[in-house]
Design a protein around this motif. Structure first.
Motif, short mmCIF file in Angstrom:
data_model
loop_
_atom_site.label_atom_id
_atom_site.label_comp_id
_atom_site.label_asym_id
_atom_site.label_seq_id
_atom_site.Cartn_x
_atom_site.Cartn_y
_atom_site.Cartn_z
N PRO A 145 -5.83 12.40 8.25
CA PRO A 145 -5.93 11.34 9.27
C PRO A 145 -6.08 9.95 8.64
N GLY A 146 -5.31 9.03 9.16
CA GLY A 146 -5.34 7.67 8.64
C GLY A 146 -4.47 7.43 7.44
N ASN A 147 -3.87 8.50 6.89
CA ASN A 147 -2.96 8.39 5.76
C ASN A 147 -3.58 7.57 4.63
N PRO A 148 -4.72 8.04 4.08
CA PRO A 148 -5.43 7.24 3.07
C PRO A 148 -4.64 6.98 1.80
N GLN A 149 -3.63 7.81 1.49
CA GLN A 149 -2.83 7.60 0.29
C GLN A 149 -1.64 6.66 0.54
N GLY A 150 -1.49 6.22 1.78
CA GLY A 150 -0.40 5.29 2.09
C GLY A 150 0.98 5.87 1.91
N ILE A 151 1.16 7.13 2.27
CA ILE A 151 2.45 7.81 2.11
C ILE A 151 3.40 7.34 3.21
N GLU A 152 4.54 6.82 2.80
CA GLU A 152 5.50 6.29 3.77
C GLU A 152 6.85 6.99 3.73
N SER A 153 7.12 7.76 2.66
CA SER A 153 8.41 8.41 2.53
C SER A 153 8.29 9.58 1.57
N LEU A 154 9.37 10.33 1.43
CA LEU A 154 9.38 11.45 0.49
C LEU A 154 9.15 10.98 -0.95
N ASP A 155 9.58 9.77 -1.28
CA ASP A 155 9.39 9.26 -2.63
C ASP A 155 7.92 9.12 -2.99
N ASP A 156 7.08 8.97 -1.99
CA ASP A 156 5.65 8.77 -2.24
C ASP A 156 4.92 10.08 -2.54
N ALA A 164 -5.62 15.55 14.14
CA ALA A 164 -6.06 16.13 12.86
C ALA A 164 -5.17 15.71 11.71
N VAL A 165 -4.03 15.10 12.01
CA VAL A 165 -3.12 14.60 10.97
C VAL A 165 -2.55 13.26 11.39
N THR A 166 -1.99 12.56 10.42
CA THR A 166 -1.14 11.40 10.68
C THR A 166 0.29 11.81 10.34
N THR A 167 1.21 11.51 11.24
CA THR A 167 2.60 11.92 11.05
C THR A 167 3.44 10.79 10.48
#
Length: 255
Positions: A119-130, A197-200
Motif C-alpha cells: 500500500p502506498g507504493n513505498p518503492q515508487g514502482i511505476e513500470s516493469l523497468d522498476d 491491501a495493495v496499490t495497483t
C-alpha cells in the motif's frame, strides 16, 4: 459463509463448499444434488458469488477446488472427480481436451496482468523497468499467470529476477499483501479483489498479451445437465455482469 482463499495446489487444493439453501447447516443434505467445479484460483471471488446464486436456483450443493489451472486440468485428464473445469488460459484447457475428458469448450472471459505493490507504493514502482532493485514475485512458468508473465517480460526486455515463483496467482498476491515482497505481477482482477491491501500499477504493455479463460463440462460428470446449467449461468447476463464487476473482460458472444 466465511470467505476462503485458494491455497497453493502443490500443497493442497482448496475446497470451498457452499451449503445449499434449506440445508441443515452441516454441509448439505444427503439427498441434495452435488456439483464439483475445478477452477483457476483467480476465479475464487466470482465463482463464490455465482455459486450462491446457483445453489439458490438449482437447490444443489456446490464444491469448488481452486488452484493452478494446469494442475487442475491434469487432474481432470487423469480422471479426477469433477463436473466442470474452468481454466485461466486455453493452454491448460487443452490438457483436458486432448485427454478426451472436456466437452464443448467455451471462452468466457479475459484478463491482463498488472503490478501490485505494498500500500502506498513505498518503492515508487511505476513500470516493469522498476522491478530491478526491488523484491518482486510472479507465478511459476508452468501455470497460466506465469506463462503470460514470461511473454510480457520477454517482450519488454525485462531481465530482473523475481525472488520466488509462486504456484498460482493468489499465492503471488499473498506475498505482496503480507509485506514479504515489494511487488508482484498478478491479474487485474486479483488487484481489484485485494482492494486497499495493495496499490495497483497499470502495465499498458500487458494488453498485448492477454489471457483467455475457458470452461467445459467434464466427461466424468455424474450430472451433465447440471454441469451445463453452471456454464449457462456463467455466460448469462448475470454471470457476465459479475465477471465485469470483478474486472474481467467478457466477449461480445461466448466462443
Amino acid at each position: 459463509m466465511t470467505p476462503l482463499r485458494a491455497a497453493p495446489l502443490a500443497a493442497l487444493a482448496l475446497t470451498l463448499v457452499l451449503t445449499a439453501c434449506g440445508g441443515d447447516g452441516t454441509g448439505g443434505r444427503d439427498d441434495e444434488p452435488q456439483l464439483t467445479v475445478l477452477a483457476a484460483a483467480s476465479l475464487t471471488d466470482v465463482f463464490t458469488e455465482l455459486g450462491e446464486t446457483f445453489e439458490g436456483d438449482q437447490q444443489v450443493e456446490v464444491t469448488f477446488s481452486l488452484g493452478s489451472s494446469t494442475d487442475l486440468a491434469q487432474q481432470a485428464a487423469d480422471g479426477a472427480p469433477g463436473d466442470v473445469l474452468a481454466t485461466a488460459d486455453t493452454t491448460s484447457m487443452a490438457i483436458a481436451d486432448d485427454a478426451g475428458v472436456a466437452g464443448d469448450v467455451v471462452d468466457f472471459a479475459g484478463n491482463v496482468l498488472v503490478l501490485v505493490t505494498r500500500p502506498g507504493n513505498p518503492q515508487g514502482i511505476e513500470s516493469l523497468d522498476d522491478l530491478a532493485g526491488v523484491s518482486w514475485v510472479r507465478c511459476a512458468d508452468e501455470v497460466p499467470c506465469g506463462r503470460v508473465a514470461v511473454d510480457l517480460l520477454d517482450a519488454e526486455g525485462v531481465t530482473a529476477d523475481p525472488v520466488s515463483l509462486e504456484d498460482d496467482v493468489r499465492a503471488t498476491l499473498d506475498k505482496v499483501t503480507s509485506g514479504e515482497v515489494d511487488a508482484g505481477l498478478v491479474y487485474a482482477t486479483d488487484a481489484v479483489a485485494a482492494g486497499d491491501a495493495v496499490t495497483t500499477v497499470e502495465v499498458p504493455e500487458a494488453a498485448d498479451v492477454p489471457t483467455t479463460y475457458a470452461v467445459a463440462a467434464l466427461e466424468q460428470s455424474a450430472d451433465g445437465e447440471l454441469a451445463q446449467a453452471w456454464i449457462d449461468l456463467l455466460v448469462s447476463d448475470d454471470g457476465r455482469r459479475v465477471l465485469e464487476d470483478a474486472g474481467f473482460t467478457v466477449p461480445a458472444q461466448p466462443q
